[in-house]
Design a protein around this motif. Structure first.
Motif, mmCIF file in Angstrom:
data_model
loop_
_atom_site.group_PDB
_atom_site.id
_atom_site.type_symbol
_atom_site.label_atom_id
_atom_site.label_comp_id
_atom_site.label_asym_id
_atom_site.label_seq_id
_atom_site.Cartn_x
_atom_site.Cartn_y
_atom_site.Cartn_z
ATOM 1 N N CYS A 75 0.855 -1.183 0.000
ATOM 2 C CA CYS A 75 0.000 0.000 0.000
ATOM 3 C C CYS A 75 0.890 1.231 0.000
ATOM 4 O O CYS A 75 1.735 1.380 0.885
ATOM 5 C CB CYS A 75 -0.892 0.002 1.240
ATOM 6 S SG CYS A 75 -1.800 1.543 1.470
ATOM 7 N N TRP B 227 -6.694 -0.314 7.192
ATOM 8 C CA TRP B 227 -6.683 -1.557 6.407
ATOM 9 C C TRP B 227 -7.933 -2.359 6.741
ATOM 10 O O TRP B 227 -8.240 -2.586 7.914
ATOM 11 C CB TRP B 227 -5.452 -2.403 6.761
ATOM 12 C CG TRP B 227 -4.212 -2.079 5.994
ATOM 13 C CD1 TRP B 227 -3.195 -1.255 6.395
ATOM 14 C CD2 TRP B 227 -3.840 -2.586 4.705
ATOM 15 N NE1 TRP B 227 -2.213 -1.226 5.423
ATOM 16 C CE2 TRP B 227 -2.573 -2.029 4.388
ATOM 17 C CE3 TRP B 227 -4.439 -3.455 3.786
ATOM 18 C CZ2 TRP B 227 -1.913 -2.326 3.194
ATOM 19 C CZ3 TRP B 227 -3.773 -3.739 2.600
ATOM 20 C CH2 TRP B 227 -2.529 -3.166 2.310
ATOM 21 N N SER C 243 2.575 -0.503 3.690
ATOM 22 C CA SER C 243 2.433 -1.945 3.491
ATOM 23 C C SER C 243 2.412 -2.640 4.849
ATOM 24 O O SER C 243 3.020 -2.161 5.803
ATOM 25 C CB SER C 243 3.621 -2.474 2.677
ATOM 26 O OG SER C 243 3.754 -1.745 1.484
ATOM 27 N N GLY D 79 -6.514 1.614 -1.893
ATOM 28 C CA GLY D 79 -5.597 0.686 -2.540
ATOM 29 C C GLY D 79 -6.160 -0.707 -2.338
ATOM 30 O O GLY D 79 -6.698 -1.001 -1.272
ATOM 31 N N CYS E 178 -6.575 -0.614 1.618
ATOM 32 C CA CYS E 178 -6.019 0.390 2.526
ATOM 33 C C CYS E 178 -6.660 1.723 2.173
ATOM 34 O O CYS E 178 -6.564 2.210 1.055
ATOM 35 C CB CYS E 178 -4.496 0.423 2.476
ATOM 36 S SG CYS E 178 -3.703 0.927 0.962
#
Ligand SMILES: *[C@@H]1O[C@H](CO)[C@@H](O)[C@H](O)[C@H]1NC(C)=O
Ligand SMILES: *[C@@H]1O[C@H](CO)[C@@H](O)[C@H](O)[C@H]1NC(C)=O
Ligand SMILES: *[C@@H]1O[C@H](CO)[C@@H](O)[C@H](O)[C@H]1NC(C)=O
Length: 149
Positions: free
Chosen positions: A38, A49, A91, A116, A107
């Motif tokens: 992400c 998330w 991430s 994302g 995300c």
């Protein structure tokens, strides 16, 4: 195919391939860990998330990890990389993968509408089984040949 239709077709294929690129497909082995990518293209330190747009996987609020709303399924299995936050890299690492982890991870950033998207596929490491089967078939055939002689 008529030339004009071909152009339209090629254009549709192009749109399709471009929109496909916005979804990352990640494959990982059962029991292993995986990085769900992400990146933010604007300045932010808040990221949510989510799994299948319902379960809370991980929240990073103003650069701090908050576990208050994390779904128990993810307890102790999610990590992030705080040193990467400044680069817009949010991430996360999901460990001890289960079959039920398969699905869509998004995300979300507070200031953008499009999240994302990462599609996670979990594969079982069956290499051993696949290798064994032809071997035993070969042995069986070899046995038949030997017996018939
Ligand atoms: C984000 O950070 C992770 C963990 O360090 C790394 O694996 C990944 O390549 C980084 N992504 C980008 C776009 O820099
Ligand atoms: C999540 O989504 C995936 C694919 O869309 C689906 O296969 C899976 O069953 C969903 N999981 C849950 C718990 O809803
Ligand atoms: C699959 O399992 C074998 C034996 O357990 C291991 O050596 C191999 O690295 C595994 N493959 C992957 C892709 O993890």
């Amino acid at each position: 195919m008529n030339g004009r239709y071909f152009v339209v077709f090629a254009f549709l294929m192009l749109i399709n391939s471009v929109s496909m690129q916005s979804v990352h497909v990640v494959n990982a082995n059962l029991g292993h860990s995986v990085i769900l990518p992400c990146t933010a293209n604007h300045r932010t330190l808040t990221v949510y998330w989510r799994y299948n747009d319902s379960k809370t996987v991980f929240d990073i609020i103003k650069g701090e990890v908050k576990f208050d709303e994390q779904d128990p399924v993810y307890k102790g299995r999610v990590g992030c990389f705080p040193l990467e936050f400044a680069k817009g890299n949010f991430s996360i690492k999901l460990s001890k993968l289960k079959k039920s982890d398969v699905g869509i991870y998004t995300c979300h950033f507070p200031s953008t509408l499009t999240p994302g998207t990462v599609q996670l596929r979990v594969t079982e490491n069956r290499t051993g089984d696949v290798m064994r089967r032809p071997d035993s078939l070969l042995l069986f055939l070899l046995g038949c040949v030997l017996l018939s002689n």
